[in-house]
Scaffold this active site. Structure first.
Site, PDB file in Angstrom:
ATOM      1  CD  GLU A 103      -4.180   1.088   7.187  1.00  0.00           C
ATOM      2  OE1 GLU A 103      -4.605   2.146   6.709  1.00  0.00           O
ATOM      3  OE2 GLU A 103      -2.973   0.822   7.304  1.00  0.00           O
ATOM      4  CD  GLN A 122      -2.438   1.080   2.832  1.00  0.00           C
ATOM      5  OE1 GLN A 122      -2.430   0.055   3.504  1.00  0.00           O
ATOM      6  NE2 GLN A 122      -2.972   2.191   3.272  1.00  0.00           N
ATOM      7  CD  GLU A 137      -1.126  10.562  19.835  1.00  0.00           C
ATOM      8  OE1 GLU A 137      -1.017   9.840  18.820  1.00  0.00           O
ATOM      9  OE2 GLU A 137      -0.402  10.445  20.840  1.00  0.00           O
ATOM     10  CB  SER A 176       2.542   6.863   4.609  1.00  0.00           C
ATOM     11  OG  SER A 176       1.431   6.319   5.253  1.00  0.00           O
TER      12      SER A 176
HETATM   13  C1  LIG Z   1       4.386  -0.648  11.352  1.00  0.00           C
HETATM   14  C2  LIG Z   1       3.871   0.366  10.352  1.00  0.00           C
HETATM   15  C3  LIG Z   1       3.462  -0.053   9.103  1.00  0.00           C
HETATM   16  C4  LIG Z   1       2.975   0.876   8.173  1.00  0.00           C
HETATM   17  N1  LIG Z   1       2.628   0.437   6.925  1.00  0.00           N
HETATM   18  C5  LIG Z   1       2.217   1.332   5.993  1.00  0.00           C
HETATM   19  C6  LIG Z   1       1.948   0.913   4.645  1.00  0.00           C
HETATM   20  O1  LIG Z   1       2.062  -0.270   4.297  1.00  0.00           O
HETATM   21  N2  LIG Z   1       1.581   1.836   3.735  1.00  0.00           N
HETATM   22  C7  LIG Z   1       1.430   3.164   4.063  1.00  0.00           C
HETATM   23  O2  LIG Z   1       1.063   3.936   3.187  1.00  0.00           O
HETATM   24  N3  LIG Z   1       1.702   3.608   5.324  1.00  0.00           N
HETATM   25  C8  LIG Z   1       2.090   2.721   6.291  1.00  0.00           C
HETATM   26  N4  LIG Z   1       2.388   3.159   7.577  1.00  0.00           N
HETATM   27  C9  LIG Z   1       2.325   4.585   7.848  1.00  0.00           C
HETATM   28  C10 LIG Z   1       1.216   5.019   8.793  1.00  0.00           C
HETATM   29  O3  LIG Z   1      -0.027   5.012   8.135  1.00  0.00           O
HETATM   30  C11 LIG Z   1       1.598   6.431   9.282  1.00  0.00           C
HETATM   31  O4  LIG Z   1       2.786   6.299  10.024  1.00  0.00           O
HETATM   32  C12 LIG Z   1       0.525   7.034  10.148  1.00  0.00           C
HETATM   33  O5  LIG Z   1      -0.595   7.366   9.362  1.00  0.00           O
HETATM   34  C13 LIG Z   1       1.020   8.293  10.876  1.00  0.00           C
HETATM   35  O6  LIG Z   1       1.580   9.187   9.992  1.00  0.00           O
HETATM   36  P1  LIG Z   1       3.032   9.858  10.231  1.00  0.00           P
HETATM   37  O7  LIG Z   1       3.973   8.760  10.552  1.00  0.00           O
HETATM   38  O8  LIG Z   1       3.313  10.720   9.061  1.00  0.00           O
HETATM   39  O9  LIG Z   1       2.864  10.722  11.526  1.00  0.00           O
HETATM   40  P2  LIG Z   1       2.162  12.152  11.625  1.00  0.00           P
HETATM   41  O10 LIG Z   1       0.839  12.115  10.946  1.00  0.00           O
HETATM   42  O11 LIG Z   1       3.124  13.201  11.194  1.00  0.00           O
HETATM   43  O12 LIG Z   1       1.918  12.264  13.178  1.00  0.00           O
HETATM   44  C14 LIG Z   1       2.970  12.617  14.107  1.00  0.00           C
HETATM   45  C15 LIG Z   1       2.361  12.718  15.486  1.00  0.00           C
HETATM   46  O13 LIG Z   1       1.370  13.779  15.495  1.00  0.00           O
HETATM   47  C16 LIG Z   1       0.109  13.260  15.928  1.00  0.00           C
HETATM   48  N5  LIG Z   1      -0.972  13.912  15.168  1.00  0.00           N
HETATM   49  C17 LIG Z   1      -1.038  14.098  13.826  1.00  0.00           C
HETATM   50  N6  LIG Z   1      -2.198  14.705  13.490  1.00  0.00           N
HETATM   51  C18 LIG Z   1      -2.886  14.904  14.651  1.00  0.00           C
HETATM   52  C19 LIG Z   1      -4.163  15.477  14.974  1.00  0.00           C
HETATM   53  N7  LIG Z   1      -4.970  15.967  14.022  1.00  0.00           N
HETATM   54  N8  LIG Z   1      -4.541  15.484  16.281  1.00  0.00           N
HETATM   55  C20 LIG Z   1      -3.729  14.988  17.259  1.00  0.00           C
HETATM   56  N9  LIG Z   1      -2.502  14.443  17.016  1.00  0.00           N
HETATM   57  C21 LIG Z   1      -2.088  14.391  15.738  1.00  0.00           C
HETATM   58  C22 LIG Z   1       0.159  11.772  15.624  1.00  0.00           C
HETATM   59  O14 LIG Z   1      -0.730  11.043  16.447  1.00  0.00           O
HETATM   60  C23 LIG Z   1       1.619  11.443  15.903  1.00  0.00           C
HETATM   61  O15 LIG Z   1       1.814  11.237  17.283  1.00  0.00           O
HETATM   62  C24 LIG Z   1       2.879   2.248   8.519  1.00  0.00           C
HETATM   63  C25 LIG Z   1       3.295   2.668   9.786  1.00  0.00           C
HETATM   64  C26 LIG Z   1       3.797   1.745  10.690  1.00  0.00           C
HETATM   65  C27 LIG Z   1       4.248   2.232  12.025  1.00  0.00           C
END
Ligand SMILES: Cc1cc2nc3c(=O)[nH]c(=O)nc-3n(C[C@H](O)[C@H](O)[C@H](O)COP(=O)(O)OP(=O)(O)OC[C@H]3O[C@@H](n4cnc5c(N)ncnc54)[C@H](O)[C@@H]3O)c2cc1C
Length: 408
Positions: free
Chosen positions: A248, A129, A376, A132
Site C-alpha cells: 500500500e 481491503q 503524523e 480499518s
Molecule cells: C481516502 C481513504 C481511503 C481509505 N481506504 C481504505 C481501505 O480501502 N481499506 C481500509 O481498511 N482502510 C482505508 N482507509 C482508512 C485509513 O487506513 C485510515 O483512515 C488511517 O489508517 C487512519 O486511521 P483512522 O482514520 O482510524 O485515524 P486514527 O488512527 O484514529 O488517527 C486520528 C488522528 O490521530 C493521529 N495519530 C494516531 N496515532 C498516532 C501516533 N501514534 N502518533 C501521532 N499521531 C497519531 C493520526 O495521524 C490522525 O491525525 C482509507 C482512508 C481514506 C482517507
C-alpha cells in the site's frame, strides 16, 4: 541512478506512447493531476479502460505471466506509470486490487485464489481491503471484528469495517479478523478472502466532501467464510497484513512519478491568471508556485530513489513514507494555489470549462493525507528510522504485558 532511459527502456517507452496515442479515444481521461477522480460514478467506463490497458500488457507489468502479468521489470512498470500520468489517463479503477490485495494473494494465497488474479488485473472483478474499523486505523491491530471457527471448519464473521474503498463495486475483499481474542493483539489475527456478495455482507457508501462516494462502511453479520478462503495460516494474519501494508505504501507513494502533483497544469493555470491579480498578490502566488515546484521535485527524486532500491531487488523502507509525505504537501500547496488563483469562481468552477478540478482537488487532499498512513504516522517512521529519534511510547495490551511477565 542514471535518470536517462537505457536504449531498451527508451524503446519500451516509445511502445507505451504509441499505444496511448493510438488508443486515446478508447481510454478514459481523468484528472490525472490528482489522485481523486471525481468521475468515479462512471465505473464501467473506468473498467473498460483498465481492461484495455491489461489486454495490451500495461497492468501488472511485473506480475508473473501465469497469473495475468507480463513478467516485466519494475523500471518498465515505472515507465508505464509515468506515461499514463503524462497522457492524463484515469487511474486504475481496481487500484486497491492491483496495488494491495493482488500482491498479498500472490504471496500468501492458494492456487485457487491466485487463479482469480487475471480477472483482478482486468478489473472484471474489483477487490477491496477490509482492514480499518471505527476503533482501529493507525492502530490497526486493535481491530475487533471476530472470526469464529465452526464445527464444519468454516468461519463465522461478525463486526464492522469502515473507509473500505470501492467495497460497493467489489466482488472480493481481503479481510483481517480476530481469531484468538486471548492472544496478544498482533498475534490472534487471521486474513481471509471474503465474497462481497455473501449473505450477511452489507455495504453502505459514504459521501465525501469532494462529491465522490469512494469509500464505505461494511457490516459483517454472521458471514460464513469457508476455510479454503483463509489467506495464510491461522493467527498469522498480522504477517499477511504487513505484506498488504508494505505494498500500500509503495502504491500510494507512486512509482517514480510525481504522483498526483504534475506541476505543468498548475504552471499553465497560474500563467493564465497571474495578470488578473494585484502586484502584491502576484508576488505571493509566485512564491506559492515555487513551493509547489520544490515539493514536486522532492517527490520525483524520492520516487527515483525508491525505484533504485526496487531495481536492485530490495524493498524500499522509509523512502516510500518520505515520498508520500512530499506528494501530499505538493498536492495540498498546488490545490490551495489553484483555488486561490480562481478566487470565488472555484466554488462554482464546475461550470467553467476545464477549471473545476481545483476545488475538487482541494477537497480531496485531506483524504489523501490520511489514506495509506497519516502524515503524523509517516513522520513518526521518518523520525525513528531516519533521524534515529527515540521511539514513540507504545501502549501495550494487557495480554502483551502478561506474555512479557511470563517470560521475565
Ligand atoms: C481516502 C481513504 C481511503 C481509505 N481506504 C481504505 C481501505 O480501502 N481499506 C481500509 O481498511 N482502510 C482505508 N482507509 C482508512 C485509513 O487506513 C485510515 O483512515 C488511517 O489508517 C487512519 O486511521 P483512522 O482514520 O482510524 O485515524 P486514527 O488512527 O484514529 O488517527 C486520528 C488522528 O490521530 C493521529 N495519530 C494516531 N496515532 C498516532 C501516533 N501514534 N502518533 C501521532 N499521531 C497519531 C493520526 O495521524 C490522525 O491525525 C482509507 C482512508 C481514506 C482517507
Amino acid at each position: 541512478m542514471d535518470f536517462e532511459d537505457a536504449p531498451a527502456e527508451a524503446a519500451y517507452r516509445q511502445q507505451v506512447r504509441d499505444f496511448l496515442d493510438t488508443h486515446s479515444a478508447e481510454l478514459e481521461h481523468g484528472d490525472g493531476e490528482y489522485l481523486a477522480d471525481p468521475r468515479l460514478d462512471d465505473i464501467e467506463a473506468l473498467r473498460r479502460t483498465q481492461a484495455l490497458l491489461h489486454d495490451h500488457g500495461y497492468v501488472g507489468v511485473t506480475w508473473p505471466k501465469e497469473y495475468g502479468g507480463q513478467g516485466g521489470t519494475p523500471i518498465q512498470q515505472a515507465i508505464v506509470n509515468q506515461e499514463l500520468a503524462r497522457a492524463s489517463v484515469s487511474g486504475l479503477v481496481n487500484h486497491v486490487g492491483v496495488g494491495m490485495c493482488g500482491p498479498t494473494v500472490l504471496t500468501h494465497g492458494s492456487e485457487e485464489q491466485k487463479a482469480r488474479m487475471p480477472r483482478l488485473l482486468r478489473a472484471d472483478d474489483i477487490w477491496c481491503q477490509l482492514f480499518s474499523e471505527p476503533g482501529a486505523g493507525s492502530d490497526l491491530a486493535a481491530l475487533r471484528t471476530t472470526a469464529v471457527r465452526q464445527e464444519d471448519g468454516a468461519w463465522r464473521v461478525n463486526g464492522q469495517k469502515v473507509w473500505t474503498t470501492f467495497a460497493q463495486h467489489a466482488a472480493y475483499g481481503i479481510l483481517l479478523a480476530r481469531t484468538d481474542p486471548a492472544s496478544a493483539k498482533h498475534r490472534g489475527l487471521t486474513m481471509f478472502v471474503v465474497d462481497m456478495r455473501a449473505p450477511g455482507v452489507t455495504v453502505v457508501p459514504l459521501r465525501q466532501m469532494n462529491g465522490a462516494s469512494e469509500f464505505n462502511e461494511v457490516f459483517l453479520d454472521d458471514v460464513v467464510i469457508p476455510d479454503s478462503e483463509r489467506l495464510g495460516a491461522v493467527n498469522d494474519g498480522w504477517r499477511v497484513a504487513l505484506t498488504t501494508l508494505m505494498n500500500e505504501r509503495l502504491a500510494v507513494g507512486g512509482g517514480g512519478t510525481e504522483l498526483g502533483v504534475r506541476a505543468e497544469p498548475l504552471v499553465r493555470h497560474a500563467a493564465a491568471r497571474l495578470p488578473n491579480l494585484s502586484a502584491a498578490a502576484q508576488v505571493l502566488a509566485r512564491q506559492a508556485l515555487g513551493r509547489v515546484l520544490v515539493e514536486s521535485l522532492a517527490t520525483r527524486y524520492t520516487g527515483y530513489r525508491r525505484l533504485t532500491v526496487i531495481a536492485r531487488g530490495d524493498t524500499p523502507g522509509p523512502e516510500a513514507s518520505a515520498g508520500k509525505l512530499s506528494a501530499v504537501r505538493a498536492a495540498r500547496a498546488g490545490a490551495d494555489l489553484g483555488v486561490r488563483l480562481l478566487g470565488e469562481e472555484a466554488v462554482y468552477a464546475r461550470t467553467l470549462d476545464g477549471d473545476w478540478r481545483w476545488a475538487v482537488a482541494q477537497a480531496s487532499v485531506p483524504g489523501i493525507a490520511i489514506a495509506g498512513g497519516t502524515d503524523e504516522i509517516l513522520r513518526n517512521i521518518l523520525g525513528e528510522r531516519i533521524l534515529g529519534l527515540p521511539p514513540e511510547p507504545r501502549v501495550e495490551s494487557k495480554q502483551v504485558l502478561a506474555v512479557k511477565g511470563e517470560q521475565s
